[in-house]
Design a protein around this motif. Sequence first.
Motif, PDB file in Angstrom:
ATOM      1  N   HIS A 309     -36.914  24.737 -19.120  1.00 45.25           N
ATOM      2  CA  HIS A 309     -35.944  23.800 -19.314  1.00 45.25           C
ATOM      3  C   HIS A 309     -34.657  24.229 -20.335  1.00 45.25           C
ATOM      4  CE1 HIS A 309     -38.075  22.959 -23.208  1.00 45.25           C
ATOM      5  NE2 HIS A 309     -36.872  22.656 -23.661  1.00 45.25           N
ATOM      6  N   THR A 310     -35.091  25.107 -20.986  1.00 49.16           N
ATOM      7  CA  THR A 310     -33.781  25.823 -21.771  1.00 49.16           C
ATOM      8  C   THR A 310     -32.715  26.497 -20.770  1.00 49.16           C
ATOM      9  OG1 THR A 310     -35.015  27.721 -22.363  1.00 49.16           O
ATOM     10  CG2 THR A 310     -35.188  26.000 -23.924  1.00 49.16           C
ATOM     11  N   ILE A 311     -33.414  27.331 -19.776  1.00 46.94           N
ATOM     12  CA  ILE A 311     -32.450  28.032 -18.918  1.00 46.94           C
ATOM     13  C   ILE A 311     -31.726  27.035 -18.175  1.00 46.94           C
ATOM     14  CG2 ILE A 311     -32.640  29.493 -16.720  1.00 46.94           C
ATOM     15  CD1 ILE A 311     -35.252  30.615 -17.933  1.00 46.94           C
ATOM     16  N   GLY A 312     -32.232  25.751 -17.888  1.00 48.71           N
ATOM     17  CA  GLY A 312     -31.784  24.488 -17.046  1.00 48.71           C
ATOM     18  C   GLY A 312     -30.655  24.112 -17.923  1.00 48.71           C
ATOM     19  N   THR A 313     -30.745  24.174 -19.156  1.00 47.95           N
ATOM     20  CA  THR A 313     -29.492  23.496 -20.029  1.00 47.95           C
ATOM     21  C   THR A 313     -28.432  24.537 -19.873  1.00 47.95           C
ATOM     22  OG1 THR A 313     -31.193  22.447 -21.610  1.00 47.95           O
ATOM     23  CG2 THR A 313     -28.791  23.039 -22.429  1.00 47.95           C
ATOM     24  N   ALA A 314     -28.599  25.802 -19.943  1.00 47.84           N
ATOM     25  CA  ALA A 314     -27.464  26.865 -19.956  1.00 47.84           C
ATOM     26  C   ALA A 314     -26.869  26.742 -18.330  1.00 47.84           C
ATOM     27  CB  ALA A 314     -28.014  28.287 -19.994  1.00 47.84           C
ATOM     28  N   VAL A 315     -27.687  26.421 -17.415  1.00 49.63           N
ATOM     29  CA  VAL A 315     -27.173  26.390 -16.187  1.00 49.63           C
ATOM     30  C   VAL A 315     -26.096  25.067 -16.046  1.00 49.63           C
ATOM     31  CG1 VAL A 315     -27.617  25.965 -13.471  1.00 49.63           C
ATOM     32  CG2 VAL A 315     -28.830  27.506 -14.927  1.00 49.63           C
ATOM     33  N   VAL A 316     -26.557  23.900 -16.401  1.00 53.19           N
ATOM     34  CA  VAL A 316     -26.008  22.577 -16.505  1.00 53.19           C
ATOM     35  C   VAL A 316     -24.633  22.714 -17.198  1.00 53.19           C
ATOM     36  CG1 VAL A 316     -26.039  20.243 -17.379  1.00 53.19           C
ATOM     37  CG2 VAL A 316     -27.874  21.313 -15.946  1.00 53.19           C
ATOM     38  N   ASN A 317     -24.384  23.448 -18.111  1.00 54.72           N
ATOM     39  CA  ASN A 317     -23.333  23.682 -19.016  1.00 54.72           C
ATOM     40  C   ASN A 317     -22.516  24.892 -18.523  1.00 54.72           C
ATOM     41  OD1 ASN A 317     -23.422  21.685 -20.982  1.00 54.72           O
ATOM     42  ND2 ASN A 317     -25.218  22.832 -22.049  1.00 54.72           N
ATOM     43  N   GLY A 318     -22.818  25.415 -17.520  1.00 59.92           N
ATOM     44  CA  GLY A 318     -22.075  26.741 -16.947  1.00 59.92           C
ATOM     45  C   GLY A 318     -22.302  27.981 -17.620  1.00 59.92           C
ATOM     46  N   GLU A 319     -23.413  27.888 -18.468  1.00 57.08           N
ATOM     47  CA  GLU A 319     -23.148  29.265 -19.218  1.00 57.08           C
ATOM     48  C   GLU A 319     -24.317  30.234 -18.202  1.00 57.08           C
ATOM     49  OE1 GLU A 319     -25.161  27.680 -22.694  1.00 57.08           O
ATOM     50  OE2 GLU A 319     -22.903  26.848 -23.686  1.00 57.08           O
ATOM     51  N   PHE A 320     -23.558  30.699 -17.408  1.00 54.70           N
ATOM     52  CA  PHE A 320     -24.677  31.657 -16.254  1.00 54.70           C
ATOM     53  C   PHE A 320     -25.035  32.914 -16.978  1.00 54.70           C
ATOM     54  CE2 PHE A 320     -21.829  28.837 -13.680  1.00 54.70           C
ATOM     55  CZ  PHE A 320     -23.186  28.284 -13.119  1.00 54.70           C
ATOM     56  N   SER A 321     -24.108  33.533 -18.003  1.00 54.43           N
ATOM     57  CA  SER A 321     -24.627  34.878 -18.460  1.00 54.43           C
ATOM     58  C   SER A 321     -25.748  34.566 -19.383  1.00 54.43           C
ATOM     59  CB  SER A 321     -23.593  35.423 -19.223  1.00 54.43           C
ATOM     60  OG  SER A 321     -22.976  34.532 -20.548  1.00 54.43           O
ATOM     61  N   VAL A 322     -25.852  33.249 -20.117  1.00 58.73           N
ATOM     62  CA  VAL A 322     -26.952  33.022 -21.046  1.00 58.73           C
ATOM     63  C   VAL A 322     -28.143  33.010 -20.226  1.00 58.73           C
ATOM     64  CG1 VAL A 322     -27.761  31.509 -22.632  1.00 58.73           C
ATOM     65  CG2 VAL A 322     -25.393  32.133 -22.700  1.00 58.73           C
ATOM     66  N   ALA A 323     -28.058  31.889 -19.388  1.00 60.36           N
ATOM     67  CA  ALA A 323     -29.120  31.654 -18.210  1.00 60.36           C
ATOM     68  C   ALA A 323     -29.961  32.850 -17.524  1.00 60.36           C
ATOM     69  CB  ALA A 323     -28.511  30.812 -17.059  1.00 60.36           C
ATOM     70  N   LEU A 324     -29.035  33.746 -17.199  1.00 62.75           N
ATOM     71  CA  LEU A 324     -29.392  35.021 -16.452  1.00 62.75           C
ATOM     72  C   LEU A 324     -30.097  35.861 -17.605  1.00 62.75           C
ATOM     73  CD1 LEU A 324     -26.643  36.068 -14.271  1.00 62.75           C
ATOM     74  CD2 LEU A 324     -29.029  35.308 -13.525  1.00 62.75           C
TER      75      LEU A 324
END
Length: 574
Positions: A309-324
């Motif tokens: 879900h923390t990866i999902g939070t990054a994705v929702v906020n458009g923080e794709f480098s963090v999500a990856l």
Amino acid sequence: MPSRAYGDELLLYPSQHRVGSTDDTRPRASIKRNPSDFVVHEVDVRGEKVQFEASDLADQPCPVKKEEHKHLSKESITQLAHLVLSEFLDEQGLEDFSSFYDALASHAPRGTREKSLLVTSRVHLEKVGRTRFHCSIREHFPLTSSETAQSNDGMPTFKIHPTTKRDIHRLEAKERPAYTHFTLRKENIDTAHALSVISRVLHVPPKAFTFAGAKDKHAITFQRVSAKGIAWSRIASVNNSSKIQVSHPTDEMVPLFLGDLTGNNFTIVLREVSHWGSHEDEKVRSIEVDGFINYYGPQRFGTSSCATHTIGTAVVNGEFSVALAMLLGSRAEFSAEFTAATDGLSFQDLQDNMADDLCAVTARYRSAYEACPRKLTVEKSILGILAEQPRNYQAAWFRIPRNTRRLYTHALQSIVWNEMVSARLEAYGTCVVVGDVVQCTGSPDKSAGEDSNGRRPDASTSDFQIVTEENLHTFAMLDVVMPLPGSDTTLLYPTHGCGKEAYRAKLTAFRAERLFEDVEEPGGYRAVMAKPSQMSHRVIPSETDSELLSVELSFSLRKGCYATALLREIVSVQ
């Protein structure tokens, strides 16, 4: 971040709320010590438990059989040719064909026989007639294949030649059904990985396979799978592994889709149970009657140090480098091959890699991509994009298959739902109250909120309503649902203290307010309580420690419900 235990209740169930419990006197127990302690049978759309028989593992023969024709006499061949082909060929054509086929059946040396034979029809034949000729050759003379060489004024000439493997494969492709459904038995491997292994063995893309729902990894599971355009004789060839086996093939015209199941049947053995008595027996009976809190289980949030879900939070906020970075870092925890392939890359934040020279970073991504095993399809696809466009993190994220990447935003919806259900139960208990949202029509599956992949079911707003003073006594707790937050503006939220503003505050705490704007995640509903069926249990005395017990539980749950959520009502999982 420290790694989390599989049954971390503090993360999953913040209030520690359980039906009818104010203190924690549950027995301590261990689960999934062995894959055989957690057995799952899918229940199909007809309500039947998926079956598997070890005796069904033998490969089936190919549809074209040659062996019975390899020892025919010339006389037998001539008689068969006259019986089957006399309506198409004249006497000379029948004689030529019989001699040609006899040379094949008697294994005459290649240099002493013709490579092919041309015969001309003795009658006028349209396309239907020519097709009948080809079918007669294919059915009665399997050592040969035929094709129409030319057709002059409706009098076709046919070319006869020895059957090749290519002819057999083409014939199988024409005659096989659109889809082959089969039962997949897997052990200690997740569904996606199992199908990836099968696709590599058969040299077909993974997308050729579909299934109704993913099953647990650390378990023995049985489920139906559909394969597009792949003969069962090929699929059965994977039966050389104890982890993956297949059986029970059927020919179907349509594939399986996510959600094409009623639920799952579980047989679970709890090990090292600290105590078990009449109180626990009564608890099992009460769950069968009243149900349990329908929390999302730990499988929803992963088992690495980085919860999904923390990866999902990054994705929702458009923080794709963090999500990856979080995704790739979590994969590195479980794969030594991936760790070795990505040596030299930082997974704290992919943007850290850009502090170096662009050419050097590109070279490292390229090296990692080439070293990454093909079986790690998600990781390799991400590295492939970064090797070409090191700063295009959004493109790299969207290279992940849609159903896979949506798992992370679904996990975010799920953790918020778990917390809001805990808040609702803390505030109002396990009784229906004014302001609750209830499902008033439709099947119970709709109130589960989603299919096995988290999609909103086909339910309209009219299927749900707000409880009022007037209709309060017409609903039971099993009718109560809570929304999964999303962009759908028609979703009903409770009108009491756990309404939309409470959801908004919870999303703000997760830095996920933009989930209300995410058009890819409309949201849905999920029942607060779930009720098992066919529930039974038995106590198994320990053979090694007289003070510890084992308990076997058997029950069925509808799709979307988690066995681990039921277990936590009975035992404290260690």
